[in-house]
Design an enzyme around this catalytic site. Structure first.
Site, PDB file in Angstrom:
ATOM      1  N   ASP A  10       0.481   5.945   4.714  1.00 27.22           N
ATOM      2  CA  ASP A  10      -0.629   5.403   5.492  1.00 27.22           C
ATOM      3  C   ASP A  10      -0.505   5.934   6.918  1.00 27.22           C
ATOM      4  OD1 ASP A  10      -2.309   3.934   7.082  1.00 27.22           O
ATOM      5  OD2 ASP A  10      -1.727   1.979   6.285  1.00 27.22           O
ATOM      6  N   LYS A  57      -8.810   5.394  11.842  1.00 29.04           N
ATOM      7  CA  LYS A  57      -8.716   5.113  13.295  1.00 29.04           C
ATOM      8  C   LYS A  57      -9.164   6.289  14.178  1.00 29.04           C
ATOM      9  CE  LYS A  57      -6.055   0.981  13.778  1.00 29.04           C
ATOM     10  NZ  LYS A  57      -5.352   0.398  12.636  1.00 29.04           N
ATOM     11  N   TYR A  66      -9.268 -12.236  14.032  1.00 30.26           N
ATOM     12  CA  TYR A  66      -8.217 -13.258  13.921  1.00 30.26           C
ATOM     13  C   TYR A  66      -8.368 -14.358  14.965  1.00 30.26           C
ATOM     14  CZ  TYR A  66      -6.439  -8.825  12.079  1.00 30.26           C
ATOM     15  OH  TYR A  66      -6.321  -7.626  11.454  1.00 30.26           O
ATOM     16  N   TYR A 103       1.822  -2.838   8.063  1.00 30.69           N
ATOM     17  CA  TYR A 103       0.444  -3.303   8.154  1.00 30.69           C
ATOM     18  C   TYR A 103      -0.456  -2.233   7.550  1.00 30.69           C
ATOM     19  CZ  TYR A 103      -4.147  -4.642   9.654  1.00 30.69           C
ATOM     20  OH  TYR A 103      -5.478  -4.976   9.631  1.00 30.69           O
TER      21      TYR A 103
HETATM   22  C1  PLP Z   1      -5.641  -0.285  11.407  1.00 29.17           C
HETATM   23  C2  PLP Z   1      -4.848   0.092  10.220  1.00 29.17           C
HETATM   24  C3  PLP Z   1      -5.362  -0.039   8.921  1.00 29.17           C
HETATM   25  C4  PLP Z   1      -6.715  -0.658   8.644  1.00 29.17           C
HETATM   26  O1  PLP Z   1      -7.759   0.073   9.179  1.00 29.17           O
HETATM   27  P1  PLP Z   1      -9.190  -0.653   9.438  1.00 29.17           P
HETATM   28  O2  PLP Z   1     -10.067   0.478   9.865  1.00 29.17           O
HETATM   29  O3  PLP Z   1      -8.961  -1.670  10.505  1.00 29.17           O
HETATM   30  O4  PLP Z   1      -9.606  -1.258   8.161  1.00 29.17           O
HETATM   31  C5  PLP Z   1      -4.570   0.373   7.876  1.00 29.17           C
HETATM   32  N1  PLP Z   1      -3.345   0.903   8.071  1.00 29.17           N
HETATM   33  C6  PLP Z   1      -2.827   1.057   9.303  1.00 29.17           C
HETATM   34  C7  PLP Z   1      -1.476   1.672   9.461  1.00 29.17           C
HETATM   35  C8  PLP Z   1      -3.554   0.647  10.421  1.00 29.17           C
HETATM   36  O5  PLP Z   1      -3.010   0.772  11.642  1.00 29.17           O
END
Ligand code: PLP
Length: 421
Positions: free
Chosen positions: A245, A274, A16, A144
């Site tokens: 997520d 992550k 970004y 997000y």
């Molecule tokens: C970081 C993140 C993503 C995206 O993961 P990337 O490995 O950066 O593509 C998706 N959902 C959540 C909740 C995140 O914190």
């Protein structure tokens, strides 16, 4: 030194950032334990776990060993038509750790891709079940989920990137961010907001997609666990699938192994990423239940996704070792000690001018300001104080590696306190 920074400034995009007016950038040369070493010799205590990933710190001998042992056997083979022990052993662990109904697993190569796959799963499920009109998603504002198009379409419509892609992004539905905080009961207005949207749109909705309990990069907000119960009940009543997520929340960060463990609820799909590999390599996964897996393939259908580096053996081997390490370090005790200290040391900052809110959960501490902060200026001040903390918008937050020692956590919180003076 100048060579690296100058070339970088001329040629490399960072997350970004502008190519015309990039923010300053620091050159890291090595990282060990919780310390990141810069080219000029300064050592910084990492308060970010490199965007939530490096839960065991850096250059961990056990994680290194797992990668070396695997690379000497096989660094990669295609997953089309082949399998291998690292993938199977990791999948076995993930299936054991997550809610019992989740027993089918897809390996993706990043969090965003895992979200794409989760979205495909729920879309394909309804398509295969002759309900193709159920193709919209419901999510909560302030979320997000990643930067690819499907993931982006469920990111917060204001702080996310929607306006730049308005003509190509699918128009999904957004419930207001729940105002009931973590630890509180669910307020009626939060309950009703979600109920109304589901009641009036369920015929076109494939799934409810959300980050359970902790909304991360969309605003570091921690909401009532009862919201998840309500979400599950609504999804059952109105025939929506439920996608969690847990890319940011997984592997102990919120004080439970997964955020879903704060409450007795099972989603239909759960995404991890992550911290999965302890911050060493990129890997993510989607776990799904039997209903999703067999539903997609009811009429001979197949899940339409297959990354080149699917189930990379190096990443799988180190992820398995990272999960074992969690048990070995007694992560629950450590995370709760980090929480007690963050709460104790950050809470007093809530009285300072310009501070709107202080909140902590697990190994996450957040100071929310009244207005957006100057990231470049604050970051420089933090580096001068020997810590790596990267604020965004109005949020100054830390989520240190679980192995961070008490005096190192104090250095982090003192640096934040000083920055607010
Ligand atoms: C970081 C993140 C993503 C995206 O993961 P990337 O490995 O950066 O593509 C998706 N959902 C959540 C909740 C995140 O914190």
């Amino acid at each position: 030194m100048t060579d690296i920074l100058d070339f970088d400034r001329e040629h490399l995009w960072h997350p970004y950032t502008s190519m015309v007016d990039p923010l300053p950038c620091y050159e890291a040369v090595s990282a060990n334990g919780v310390m990141i070493e810069l080219r000029d010799g300064r050592k910084l205590i990492d308060g970010m776990s490199s965007w939530w990933c490096a839960i065991h710190g850096y250059n961990h001998p056990e994680l290194n060993r797992a990668i070396v042992e695997q690379i000497e056997k096989m660094s990669h083979v295609m997953f089309g038509g082949m399998t291998h022990a690292p993938a199977v052993e990791l999948a076995r662990k993930l299936i054991d750790m997550t809610p019992p109904s989740l027993n089918r697993l897809f390996f993706a190569d990043s969090g965003s891709v895992a979200m794409e796959v989760a979205i495909k799963m729920v879309m394909q499920y309804w398509f295969a079940n002759d309900r193709p009109e159920k193709s919209r998603l419901l999510t909560i504002a302030g979320g997000y989920h990643g930067d690819t198009f499907g993931a982006m379409s469920v990111c917060d419509p204001v702080t996310g990137m929607h306006e730049k892609f308005v003509n190509v992004l699918p128009k999904h539905l957004f419930a207001p961010r729940p105002s009931s905080r973590f630890g509180e009961e669910l307020r009626d207005d939060d309950r009703d907001d979600l109920t109304k949207l589901v009641e009036s749109h369920h015929n076109e909705l494939a799934a409810l997609v959300l980050e359970p309990i902790v909304q991360g990069a969309g605003g570091m907000w921690f909401y009532s666990a009862e919201y998840l119960k309500h979400a599950r009940e609504l999804c059952d009543e109105f025939d929506l699938l439920l996608v969690f997520d847990e890319i940011a929340t997984g592997f102990g960060r919120t004080g439970e192994m997964f955020a879903v463990d704060h409450v007795d609820v099972e989603p239909d799909v759960l995404c991890v990423g992550k911290a999965l590999t302890g911050g060493t390599m990129t890997l993510a996964a989607c776990l799904a239940n039997e209903r999703i897996a067999t539903g997609i393939s009811a009429d001979g259908g197949v899940l339409m996704h297959g990354p080149t580096f699917m189930a990379n053996p190096l990443a799988c081997a180190v992820a398995k070792r990272s999960i074992e390490l969690l048990e070995e370090i007694d992560w629950r005790t450590r995370v709760s000690a980090v929480n007690a200290q963050l709460e104790h040391e950050l809470r007093p900052l809530s009285k300072l001018k310009g501070v709107r809110d202080v909140r902590t959960i697990g190994a996450i501490g957040v100071v929310q300001m009244d207005a957006a902060v100057n990231v470049a200026q604050l970051q420089k001040q933090f580096v001068d104080d020997g810590v790596w903390i990267r604020p965004f918008n109005d949020l100054i937050y830390v989520m240190p590696p679980y192995i961070t020692q008490p005096e190192q956590i104090s250095t982090l919180t003192r640096a934040i306190g000083k920055a607010l003076m």
